[in-house]
Write an enzyme that holds these catalytic residues in place. Structure first.
Site, short mmCIF file in Angstrom:
data_model
loop_
_atom_site.label_atom_id
_atom_site.label_comp_id
_atom_site.label_asym_id
_atom_site.label_seq_id
_atom_site.Cartn_x
_atom_site.Cartn_y
_atom_site.Cartn_z
N HIS A 1 0.87 -1.18 0.00
CA HIS A 1 0.00 0.00 0.00
C HIS A 1 0.90 1.23 0.00
O HIS A 1 2.13 1.10 -0.04
CB HIS A 1 -0.95 -0.04 1.20
N HIS B 1 4.09 1.29 2.32
CA HIS B 1 5.29 0.61 1.79
C HIS B 1 5.92 1.45 0.68
O HIS B 1 7.14 1.61 0.62
CB HIS B 1 4.92 -0.75 1.18
P1 AMP Z 1 4.99 -5.20 6.42
O1 AMP Z 1 4.78 -5.57 5.00
O2 AMP Z 1 3.72 -4.95 7.17
O3 AMP Z 1 5.95 -6.11 7.14
O4 AMP Z 1 5.70 -3.78 6.39
C1 AMP Z 1 6.90 -3.58 5.69
C2 AMP Z 1 7.46 -2.23 6.07
O5 AMP Z 1 6.52 -1.21 5.74
C3 AMP Z 1 7.72 -2.11 7.58
O6 AMP Z 1 8.92 -1.39 7.79
C4 AMP Z 1 6.52 -1.35 8.06
O7 AMP Z 1 6.74 -0.65 9.25
C5 AMP Z 1 6.28 -0.42 6.88
N1 AMP Z 1 4.90 0.08 6.90
C6 AMP Z 1 3.77 -0.66 7.00
N2 AMP Z 1 2.68 0.15 7.03
C7 AMP Z 1 3.16 1.43 6.96
C8 AMP Z 1 2.54 2.72 6.96
N3 AMP Z 1 1.22 2.87 7.04
N4 AMP Z 1 3.34 3.81 6.85
C9 AMP Z 1 4.69 3.66 6.76
N5 AMP Z 1 5.32 2.49 6.76
C10 AMP Z 1 4.58 1.38 6.86
#
Ligand code: AMP
Length: 390
Positions: A54, A57
């Site tokens: 989204h 990311h």
């Molecule tokens: P995930 O795919 O949930 O493991 O997230 C991958 C990376 O994206 C991690 O460093 C998360 O902290 C970051 N991330 C997830 N959601 C958000 C968001 N809403 N804003 C900024 N970074 C995000």
């Protein structure tokens, strides 16, 4: 022209690497080509993800591309990456048996379209077998003292940070990035990653991009697709509660602790000897042998002031009937991630304190946090904190 050299000209679909061998060949080619063209090694910006991408990311991909964080208040030290690597890997070791590993959203095709549009160059998308059992059995896990049991998120999800720390260690070692980008959305995770990168001398610097939100304040998350229409409407109350808490704390005008600068003790100094003794005790006796007052001391009851703020956050969230439980409202030291009982206990730069919430809405668990004191997204360490500098 090789595939990697073509990528540097831009506008191409990223190279997808499914194996460690493919990834390391591409990574070596990146260095060789940049060396040939510019007389230096490649600057590789890395954004690890679990896919179902989204705008949160993608903002991190943009940060890597521009060498700029999405928060104007931070001082940023990275240069734009020559090549942006991302990983899509739903990491099994960070899911408990009761959690949503098998149903976690997987949207590889649309993820690839989004990554192509943002200019990502290489996508590492290994299988679980490739990451964990190439020479089975897999036996080495990374744990951070005091985080699993004593941070509220660690206590709520036993083994979660061990899984995260293990996979991040592996990914940084595999990709060998110059700079890696993580999102503040997972605040304690950022502190975990930064700590382990520094403690274990993992390659590259760690940068934290601020949380990207929907227009109504809900923090973007891959798990938001689980929400029904009514739940989605109720969900932004979490951020409203956090913002109200920020305002209350601001109005009460708390004096912050003097910022404590971490200093590296010089070899053979008394401080060095003391540190060596402390480390020996820690590795032999674990958290139980920590001296009182150390970062690993068990948390005390919240001060009356923070207790009132936490109670109000719970009430505001519970006012939306869709929520079934507020699992925790916690205040953590922005530098160590350890729970604190009073704002003045923060050891972080500018006295930064992370106010985090986990709440259940139906069967979905929503997480959010804000940073109190200091710059809005300052988790208490210098932006672009070096994990390992030559
Ligand atoms: P995930 O795919 O949930 O493991 O997230 C991958 C990376 O994206 C991690 O460093 C998360 O902290 C970051 N991330 C997830 N959601 C958000 C968001 N809403 N804003 C900024 N970074 C995000």
């Amino acid at each position: 022209m090789s595939a990697v050299a073509r990528l540097l000209t831009g506008g191409q679909t990223p190279i997808v690497c499914r194996t460690l061998k493919e990834l390391s060949a591409v990574r070596r080619a990146a260095d060789a080509i940049v060396l040939q063209q510019q007389g230096r090694l490649a600057r590789v910006g890395f954004v690890p993800t679990m896919g179902a991408l989204h705008s949160g990311h993608l903002s991190l991909i943009e940060c890597a591309k521009q060498g700029k964080l999405n928060d104007p208040s931070t001082t940023f030290v990275a240069k734009p990456a020559d090549l942006i690597f991302s990983s899509i890997f739903v990491n099994p070791t960070q899911f408990a048996p009761t959690e949503d590993l098998s149903t976690y959203p997987r949207t590889f095709e649309t993820d690839m379209e989004a990554l192509t549009a943002r200019g990502c160059h290489v996508v590492f998308a290994p299988t679980a077998a490739e990451m964990y059992t190439p020479h089975s059995p897999f036996r080495s896990f990374v744990t951070l003292t005091g985080i699993d049991a004593s941070s509220p998120e660690g206590a709520a999800r036993p083994g979660f940070f061990r899984g995260v720390a293990t996979v991040v260690t592996k990914l940084l070692n595999i990709v060998q990035p110059t700079d890696s980008y993580f999102g503040q959305k997972d605040g304690i995770q950022c502190i975990v990653v930064r700590t382990l990168a520094r403690d274990l001398n993992l390659p590259g610097r760690i940068h934290i991009g601020s949380t990207v939100r929907e227009a109504d304040g809900l923090a973007m998350s891959s798990r938001n697709v689980y929400l029904s229409a009514a739940q989605r409407k109720a969900a932004p109350v979490i951020y409203r509660a956090l913002e109200e808490a920020r305002e209350t704390i601001r109005q009460q005008g708390i004096t912050i602790a003097g910022s404590r600068t971490e200093s590296l003790s010089t070899a053979n100094s008394p401080a060095d000897a003391e540190r060596a003794a402390q480390l020996a005790a820690q590795s032999n006796g674990g958290a139980a042998s920590q001296a009182p007052g150390s970062a690993l001391e068990p948390s005390k009851p919240l001060s009356p002031q923070l207790s009132a703020v936490a109670q109000r956050v719970r009430e505001v969230i519970a006012s939306e009937a869709e929520f079934s439980a507020v699992q925790y409202v916690s205040f953590s030291d922005g530098a160590t991630g350890q729970p604190i009982a009073d704002m003045r206990e923060s050891t972080a730069r500018h006295g930064a304190v992370l106010l985090s919430v986990a709440a259940k809405i139906g069967s979905t668990r929503l997480l959010d946090n804000i940073v109190l004191q200091g710059a809005p997204n300052d988790l208490g360490w210098p932006a672009g904190c070096p994990a390992y500098e030559l």
